[in-house]
Design a protein around this motif. Structure first.
Motif, short mmCIF file in Angstrom:
data_model
loop_
_atom_site.label_atom_id
_atom_site.label_comp_id
_atom_site.label_asym_id
_atom_site.label_seq_id
_atom_site.Cartn_x
_atom_site.Cartn_y
_atom_site.Cartn_z
N ASN A 172 0.85 -1.19 0.00
CA ASN A 172 0.00 0.00 0.00
C ASN A 172 0.89 1.23 0.00
N LYS A 173 0.56 2.16 -0.85
CA LYS A 173 1.41 3.35 -1.02
C LYS A 173 1.13 4.46 -0.01
N ILE A 174 -0.07 4.48 0.56
CA ILE A 174 -0.43 5.58 1.45
C ILE A 174 -0.92 5.01 2.78
N GLY A 175 -0.14 5.20 3.83
CA GLY A 175 -0.54 4.76 5.16
C GLY A 175 -1.13 5.91 5.95
N ARG A 176 -1.38 5.63 7.21
CA ARG A 176 -1.90 6.66 8.10
C ARG A 176 -0.77 7.47 8.69
N LEU A 177 -1.11 8.67 9.13
CA LEU A 177 -0.11 9.49 9.79
C LEU A 177 0.27 8.88 11.13
N GLU A 178 -0.71 8.34 11.84
CA GLU A 178 -0.48 7.68 13.13
C GLU A 178 -1.07 6.28 13.07
N GLY A 179 -0.40 5.33 13.66
CA GLY A 179 -0.91 3.98 13.71
C GLY A 179 -0.70 3.22 12.42
N THR A 180 -0.96 1.92 12.48
CA THR A 180 -0.76 1.07 11.32
C THR A 180 -2.05 0.92 10.54
N GLY A 181 -1.97 0.26 9.42
CA GLY A 181 -3.15 0.05 8.60
C GLY A 181 -3.38 1.16 7.59
#
Length: 230
Positions: A123-132
């Motif tokens: 996945n190219k775009i994750g969250r700023l905080e936390g996983t997923g």
């Protein structure tokens, strides 16, 4: 065109649609897209090329806000990975510990070869905080920025390692629609470790547990090393 020019051409073709469709979301909640770049000289001289995938990047370049251009994102990746300007805490990351393990073992198995490693995420775009990942962002990414297969095609690896875990198999199949996950032997469950067969991937392609699943990953890593070095 050299390899980075090919990459940038692929990204530039898709970036406007991605940016436009992300505008309605609160971009401050998401990490920047992972845009690859390679050391062209080392790439060209390599005897063996290896691409290692993680899941997604938490807080990638989060101190800079949302980057406006592909070229800037590519440059930041190059600085971090190719020039090894790593972030604080890099050495404690379970993913990077596993990356270095495979780096060491593949080099040890091929002492007379030049080996070039690259880092990618499924996945190219994750969250700023936390996983997923965020479902809305993932939907946009799938529709407007499905670049992983092109990245693999351009890089033309001899070995691909998905450190993504079985829960991300559907994401692998999104990019490689003919992918099959094949058990390696009768003693190990397919969800723990599998060969990945696809016309778009090299013969030595495997998927195993994400290294944050310490017990599971530790049980299969030796088998994984044998599969890619024999």
């Amino acid at each position: 065109m050299n390899i980075n020019e090919k990459l940038l051409s692929t990204y530039h073709n898709k970036w406007p649609d991605l940016s436009e469709n992300l505008q309605n979301l609160k971009l401050s909640q998401y990490a920047n897209p992972l845009i690859l770049s390679f050391d062209n000289k080392r790439y060209e001289s390599a005897d063996i090329r290896v691409m290692i995938f993680g899941q997604e990047t938490k807080g990638w370049l989060n101190g800079d806000g949302w980057l406006k251009t592909i070229d800037e994102a590519s440059s930041r990746y190059y600085s971090f990975f190719c020039l090894e300007n790593f972030y604080n805490g890099y050495g404690r990351s379970s993913f990077w510990k596993a990356f270095r393990l495979f780096d060491k073992e593949i080099r040890n198995a091929n002492p007379d070869k030049k080996i070039y490693f690259s880092w990618n995420n499924i996945n190219k775009i994750g969250r700023l905080e936390g996983t997923g990942t965020d479902p809305e962002v993932e939907k946009i990414e799938k529709e407007f920025f499905s670049v992983v297969r092109s990245e693999v095609e351009i890089f033309n690896p001899d070995i691909v390692i998905f450190l993504t875990g079985p829960s991300r198999d559907s994401k692998i199949k999104h990019h490689f629609d003919d992918a099959e996950f094949i058990p390696v032997d009768s003693t190990m469950k397919k969800r723990a470790i599998a060969k990945v067969k696809s016309q778009y991937l090299p013969e030595k392609t495997i998927r195993l547990y994400h290294p944050s699943y310490f017990g599971g990953f530790n049980k299969v890593r030796r088998k994984a090393i044998l599969l890619i070095t024999e």
